[in-house]
Scaffold this active site. Sequence first.
Site, PDB file in Angstrom:
ATOM      1  N   ARG A   1       0.909  -1.036  -0.015  1.00 35.30           N
ATOM      2  CA  ARG A   1      -0.075  -0.077  -0.145  1.00 35.30           C
ATOM      3  C   ARG A   1       0.819   1.283   0.116  1.00 35.30           C
ATOM      4  O   ARG A   1       0.846   2.219  -0.585  1.00 35.30           O
ATOM      5  CB  ARG A   1      -1.038   0.164   1.262  1.00 35.30           C
TER       6      ARG A   1
ATOM      7  N   CYS B   1       0.996   4.193  -2.869  1.00 33.29           N
ATOM      8  CA  CYS B   1       0.812   5.713  -2.379  1.00 33.29           C
ATOM      9  C   CYS B   1       2.156   6.380  -3.134  1.00 33.29           C
ATOM     10  O   CYS B   1       1.806   7.502  -3.730  1.00 33.29           O
ATOM     11  CB  CYS B   1       0.680   5.626  -1.242  1.00 33.29           C
TER      12      CYS B   1
END
Lengths: 109, 284
Positions: free
Chosen positions: B241, B245
């Site tokens: 994740r 990002c």
Amino acid sequence: MAKGVKPRVKVPKTAAAGDSITIKTLISHKMESGQRKDKEGNLIPRSIINRFTCDFNGVNVIDVTLEPAISTNPFLEFEAKVPESGEFAFTWYDDDGSVYETSKSITVE
Amino acid sequence: MYNNKTVLGALGGLMLTAGLALADPADDTLILNEETKLVTRTAAPAHMADAVDEVISGWHFRGVETRAMQADDFDNPGMIFVEQAEDSWNTADGSEGKSCASCHEGSDSMKGVKGVYPKWNEGAGEVRTLEMQVNDCRENRMGAEKWKYTGGSMQNMIALISSVSRGMPVNVAIDGPVQSTWEQGKELYYTRTGQLELSCANCHEDNYGNMIRADHLSQGQINAFPVYRLKNTKLNSVHARFKGCVRDTRAETYKPGSAEFTALELYVASRGNGLSVEGPSVRN
């Protein structure tokens, strides 16, 4: 044979006679559509669950035809009327001929 | 003419209010399997008092169907992977002929573990994530090959370890030997990266609750990892994740399992101290 196939069902343990109960079923299966290609451009052969049935004390409740567009790990939820105590039998049919079975009993109070 | 304008003005006002209301975190309570109430909003930990007042789980920022899916273990697709990990927990692997169960017995012995990681490992003299600890066991106790950090086997196992701690609070230590790593993580959190020059804080602290095009920005809490994402139908790790990002800011990213992401994980986890462990959770 498809790997890691595992059926799961959720049925309430008890119900009142004539009640409509919710049944949830899920089978872990890759549901390969037969439309995809691998890195070399070869078609990955279709491998799906093509039929699902549920019987209650020998009487058919639901009989579903599954098609290739259905996603990985098909989840089916439906309602059934329970007139008496008995057993729900669930069957999944794989493209490769395998048959997966499980059952759950329910008591009518 | 005037009448028309008034009507239009009133309509515009209405639409604006509706838009804002829609973007607020949902007012809802997460009760797992109709028995365990999870803490999904709570007072912010002391170290971030000047940033936000309340910390909110990402669960509140997702749609009603997605929220319901996580509330029941049968409906939660992440639990399939927990079951798979349970099998691998009991399966011997490697040259020592050991499984996880050989030393740790049942997987419920892992209760309370997820909430305190990443944490200091005295023997190794470093901050370790749960993934690093699992691989340490595999390599040194089982004589087995390491699992890929963000891979399926690893994340399934993390989900299993997390699942037995659900409802317990996240409570990572930020002082003592981990303090310098925590400071490094904080620095990374507030450092702008990439062509878009965005830091974690620009979206997840300054703008949570707002829409970024079609996405509803959350606080970027990691109490609910591993996350089953509807878009890729598998469990996703914290570091994957982070990588996503950072990539979205159009920067070169750090690698999953790197010292930088471990520091960032420690810092971001500490921003959720007090929230319940939720993983495996369901998000879109």
